[in-house]
Scaffold this motif. Sequence first.
Motif, PDB file in Angstrom:
ATOM      1  N   PRO A  50       0.587  -0.969  -0.216  1.00 47.31           N
ATOM      2  CA  PRO A  50      -0.157   0.261   0.185  1.00 47.31           C
ATOM      3  C   PRO A  50       0.818   1.631  -0.193  1.00 47.31           C
ATOM      4  O   PRO A  50       2.200   1.115   0.291  1.00 47.31           O
ATOM      5  CB  PRO A  50      -0.845  -0.402   1.389  1.00 47.31           C
ATOM      6  N   THR A  51       1.033   1.991  -0.484  1.00 51.89           N
ATOM      7  CA  THR A  51       1.002   3.524  -0.430  1.00 51.89           C
ATOM      8  C   THR A  51      -0.706   4.465   0.199  1.00 51.89           C
ATOM      9  O   THR A  51      -0.976   4.471  -0.946  1.00 51.89           O
ATOM     10  CB  THR A  51       1.712   3.979  -1.885  1.00 51.89           C
ATOM     11  N   ILE A  52       0.241   5.247   1.102  1.00 54.46           N
ATOM     12  CA  ILE A  52      -0.675   6.337   1.424  1.00 54.46           C
ATOM     13  C   ILE A  52      -0.160   8.047   1.537  1.00 54.46           C
ATOM     14  O   ILE A  52       1.158   7.857   0.923  1.00 54.46           O
ATOM     15  CB  ILE A  52      -1.575   5.881   2.993  1.00 54.46           C
ATOM     16  N   GLY A  53      -0.777   8.390   2.025  1.00 49.63           N
ATOM     17  CA  GLY A  53      -0.179   9.748   1.781  1.00 49.63           C
ATOM     18  C   GLY A  53      -1.045  10.778   0.677  1.00 49.63           C
ATOM     19  O   GLY A  53      -0.516  12.258   0.120  1.00 49.63           O
ATOM     20  N   TYR A  54      -1.962   9.992  -0.445  1.00 47.50           N
ATOM     21  CA  TYR A  54      -2.239  11.366  -1.204  1.00 47.50           C
ATOM     22  C   TYR A  54      -3.340  12.380  -0.586  1.00 47.50           C
ATOM     23  O   TYR A  54      -3.804  13.203  -1.838  1.00 47.50           O
ATOM     24  CB  TYR A  54      -3.154  10.495  -2.136  1.00 47.50           C
ATOM     25  N   ILE A  55      -3.586  12.421   0.631  1.00 49.77           N
ATOM     26  CA  ILE A  55      -4.455  13.477   0.726  1.00 49.77           C
ATOM     27  C   ILE A  55      -4.150  13.908   2.163  1.00 49.77           C
ATOM     28  O   ILE A  55      -4.699  13.948   2.879  1.00 49.77           O
ATOM     29  CB  ILE A  55      -5.927  12.951   0.752  1.00 49.77           C
ATOM     30  N   HIS A  56      -1.897  14.449   2.391  1.00 49.09           N
ATOM     31  CA  HIS A  56      -1.706  13.761   3.617  1.00 49.09           C
ATOM     32  C   HIS A  56      -1.858  15.433   3.656  1.00 49.09           C
ATOM     33  O   HIS A  56      -2.071  17.033   2.764  1.00 49.09           O
ATOM     34  CB  HIS A  56      -0.225  14.055   3.062  1.00 49.09           C
ATOM     35  N   ARG A  57      -2.258  16.469   4.533  1.00 51.56           N
ATOM     36  CA  ARG A  57      -2.795  17.936   4.638  1.00 51.56           C
ATOM     37  C   ARG A  57      -1.701  17.886   6.028  1.00 51.56           C
ATOM     38  O   ARG A  57      -2.884  19.142   6.302  1.00 51.56           O
ATOM     39  CB  ARG A  57      -4.088  17.974   4.718  1.00 51.56           C
ATOM     40  N   ALA A  58      -1.584  17.613   6.453  1.00 52.18           N
ATOM     41  CA  ALA A  58      -0.503  18.267   7.873  1.00 52.18           C
ATOM     42  C   ALA A  58      -1.221  18.662   8.773  1.00 52.18           C
ATOM     43  O   ALA A  58      -1.285  20.229   9.557  1.00 52.18           O
ATOM     44  CB  ALA A  58       0.343  18.998   7.174  1.00 52.18           C
TER      45      ALA A  58
END
Lengths: 402, 178, 177
Positions: A50-58
Amino acid sequence: MSQVQSYFSQLDSIDGELATLNLGPTHPATHGIFQNVLKMDGEKIVSAEPTIGYIHRAFEKLAERRPFNQITPITDRLNYCSSPINNMGWHMTVEKLAGIEVPKRAQYMRIIVMELARIADHLVCNAVIGVDTGALTGFTYMFQERERIYDMFEEVCGARLTTNIGRIGGMERDFTPGFHAKLKDFLKTFPPRFEEFGRMLERNRIFMDRVINAGPISAEMAMNYGFTGPNLRAAGVDYDVRVMTPYSSYDDFDFIIPVGQNGDTYDRFMVRQEEIRQSLKIINDAYANLPEGAYHADVPDYYLPAKDEVYTKMEALIYHFKVVMGEVPIPKGEVYHAVEGGNGELGYYLVSDGGRTPYRLHFRRPCFIYYQAYPEMIKGAMLSDAILTMSSMNVIAGELDA
Amino acid sequence: MANMAEMPEGYAGEGFFATSLSKAVGLARANSLWPLPFATSCCGIEFMATMGSNYDLARFGMERLSFSPRQSDLLMVMGTISKKMGPVLKQVYTQMAEPKWVIAVGACASSGGIFDTYSVLQGIDKVIPVDVYVPGCPPRPEQIIDGIMKIQELVKNEPLRRRYSPEYQHLLEKYQIS
Amino acid sequence: MNLSNELVLARFEQEFPGVVKATETGIDGILAVEIDREQVADVLRKMRDDSVLQFNFLSSLNGMHFPQNEGRELGVVYHLHNWVKNFRMRVKIFFPISNPHVPTLTGVWPTANWMERQEYDFFGIVFDGHPDLRRILNVDDLDVFPMRKEFKMEDGTRTDKDDRFFGRDGHEGRSFD
């Protein structure tokens, strides 16, 4: 050997290569954007990455910049299907740090709002499990019920989805007569419609054959992977933050924690169905025993004073100015507070250095933690079961990436 | 007769109706758009509510949602687009066939919203050209429908040869989309 | 027998003498102990397996950055939970920013895998022995660690926002005086 037999024996000796399938970030069946690169042997999945972080909004960086009462809108966007629970969790964290005692009426009001949000979240998840197995009708009917929950949230705070409900110290206004009417109507008419949805799917032979044994996980592995919430309860462990460390007067109420056996999709579906019924019971009890009193604590340092006082009295004006500018007296120190979110234990670790913004705020996001186990859960499963497992785990992208 | 689309101006006679080709094509396109819901976060849940039975989007002709860019006309970007997602969005836009329209639903898609941070793209018009912006956080379903109706106005009045005009080519070059 | 902060500290003295460098109790009543970073994996494993302590659940772990503390700039806080006796605890370690290496906990709890990747992504803390330490939430080619205090929150390349109108002119973070 005949020609056909020799053909088939040739096939057996062909070395297979694993096919790579990109269940990409944009995909109709993944609810949220996260990517899975699957290695498949025919129809069975061998491994997943899996790869996530496509909606990382900090969020954690944003929180270091905003005063305490301005962080509530960003907690909304964590698990946006049940944002009141996130808001209340944050308010309770700040109240723990500042030592504010919230009156009973406000606690009961918070419970009613939080359980409505939990019902809304579980309705989305179960309706979407239905959609993924082909039962599209349940979706339209249950979303109509969600509209009625949205109406009630609008009565309380003015917004439907990202609610920003409540204030540090209580609620922002008492329940309006419109809310009372809508809640009474909801409590009377929602259960029969929900039972219709239940009757459609719970003991439906087609549905059961499809979802039983799809994506199972054992209790041992679930605890090691940090599962909490309905996914863990489906595996057989009855851990619920509302019972373990009760907050906001949950210990006044008597409710059952539903528990499954195998941790597969059917158990997760049934646990959520039963939790909706238990939430209805809690709302009924809380509403029947709603105590009289103030709906917010008497803490002018943190809670905006009434507008007529602001226009006439000097201290109220000063308090109003300070609260709006974010100059609230928060002591130095650290707290950790956890609430039972729609997906499990949602924790807030707040470190304050006495300034007007937090020094460090860490969100313990249940989706992020249990999504790690997804490659383990789908090893050896077929692709359609993998999709079903993902949607039954109720992965909300906002909480996954934050 | 109340549930029919507006008739364009034309000349009607005994058994025939004459209008210009672009108006007829515009009428057909506007009332049967195939949207691609690029739903990333909270606005996506409001979109699901818009597709539900209370604020039914299907009555505007959008019964068939296509998740494949090759088979859709309208790219509805709903939710925050981060810098990691920007190239994916651009690729999806490039894969769509002409004519295509883009609607940016929500504050995050229009301008970055409340997330003025290092990881969020401050508006999708930094990577693709946008036709209609719908503000709100999240916008109410009525606002999303208002945005869709504005798109329908754009589609109805679009001349057939607009896509070959030099202004449009210049716009695409600005975004480095060939 | 229910656990309490005193009983846990006594057990620590008994089982791991000298490991606890400092203790404090947070405002929420939860005990926080500070230990050395080299021993963190062993101590936490023993805390999980010990018959009295029984900390079977790792709730979360997060990094911290205190730029003012010389030699102890970076830190990691582990939140542990004992489900049998319903007792929570925090374990903290601090280490200098010039040598940000910490032994990994993935051998003790598999859930620490992504949590440690997130803290590597945010603070640059390198977890030795981690099976797959790479960025998880930010873009892969980012060369800074964004949660460190010196990194600005806003996007550096934006051209359309004038910081003066957003109240950001370099004075943020200071109280009114």
